[in-house]
Design a protein around this motif. Sequence first.
Motif, PDB file in Angstrom:
ATOM      1  N   TYR A  88      92.596  54.374  30.216  1.00 51.36           N
ATOM      2  CA  TYR A  88      91.241  54.937  30.359  1.00 51.36           C
ATOM      3  C   TYR A  88      90.329  54.038  31.007  1.00 51.36           C
ATOM      4  N   ALA A  89      89.714  54.500  32.159  1.00 48.38           N
ATOM      5  CA  ALA A  89      88.696  53.628  32.781  1.00 48.38           C
ATOM      6  C   ALA A  89      87.374  54.150  33.316  1.00 48.38           C
ATOM      7  N   ASP A  90      86.560  53.626  33.204  1.00 47.73           N
ATOM      8  CA  ASP A  90      84.990  54.503  33.628  1.00 47.73           C
ATOM      9  C   ASP A  90      83.850  53.052  33.906  1.00 47.73           C
ATOM     10  N   ASN A  91      82.883  53.532  34.680  1.00 46.64           N
ATOM     11  CA  ASN A  91      81.756  52.760  34.760  1.00 46.64           C
ATOM     12  C   ASN A  91      80.449  53.441  34.496  1.00 46.64           C
ATOM     13  N   PHE A  92      79.569  52.952  33.998  1.00 46.56           N
ATOM     14  CA  PHE A  92      78.193  53.798  33.738  1.00 46.56           C
ATOM     15  C   PHE A  92      77.162  52.490  33.553  1.00 46.56           C
ATOM     16  N   ASN A  93      76.175  53.016  33.415  1.00 44.82           N
ATOM     17  CA  ASN A  93      74.695  52.248  33.237  1.00 44.82           C
ATOM     18  C   ASN A  93      74.391  52.406  31.564  1.00 44.82           C
ATOM     19  N   GLU A  94      74.002  51.425  31.061  1.00 49.79           N
ATOM     20  CA  GLU A  94      73.270  51.320  29.792  1.00 49.79           C
ATOM     21  C   GLU A  94      71.874  51.005  29.605  1.00 49.79           C
TER      22      GLU A  94
END
Length: 256
Positions: A88-94
């Motif tokens: 599983y792979a993803d990109n996001f902002n925190e």
Amino acid sequence: MKKNIQKTITNSFMLLSLIVITFSSCKKDKEEEPVVFQDEDAVEAIESSLITQSNGITATIETAATKLAEDSLFTSTSTPALNCGDTYADNFNESNSNGNYSYNYSVTRNYKLYCTPNNTPDYVEYHRTLAGVYSTPRMSSDDNAEANWVISNLDTANASVFFNGNYQRLGTQVSKVRNQNTFTSTINYSLANIKVDKVTHKIVSGNASITLVVTFAGNQYNFSGNVTFNGNNTATLTLNGNTYSCLLYTSDAADE
């Protein structure tokens, strides 16, 4: 009369020369004062890499546990969202802002599920990087971090999972207190059986050895020690023989 004028000029010149020499000597002494890195800055850099309000390792562990729970890897009542061997792979902002604490990071994450011969979840290889900034009442930072972990004990009969592996955080910090030093640092954690509750996703216990390398005013400073997670919202940091208590989920009011 002319002799008196010459004498006055000579005396004035000597006095002016004395003032210049004295001022120059004082200025020189000030410039030669040694600039020394303060241990307090090292402790606060490590504390900031730990706590949730600066998106430290505690927050990263909680986020990982929460994601695995969302993928139904902790329960036998639901089918896992991942198949054995899937990545599983993803990109996001925190980002978060709470009083005197704030952070904003871009995150890249991927993990792979490994199963037992019976095709039940066994462990996950988890990798995550982040880059951004944080600010606390005592320090601000422009930095990045990388986690490479094995998350094991996924069997649904177990109440907790274990995190093992490495975590590195490096960047530039600016102290807001004392001499308000600016320095660069590299912090390395080596996790040993960090126990995390499958329901609360909080750290229950475990240890991590830690090293810190600081570059300040052209000099390098080295620190080493250990972090013990106590399971009651605290961790104990031992650094170069000194011991400090850290709140992992501190509130803005509690810091003041």
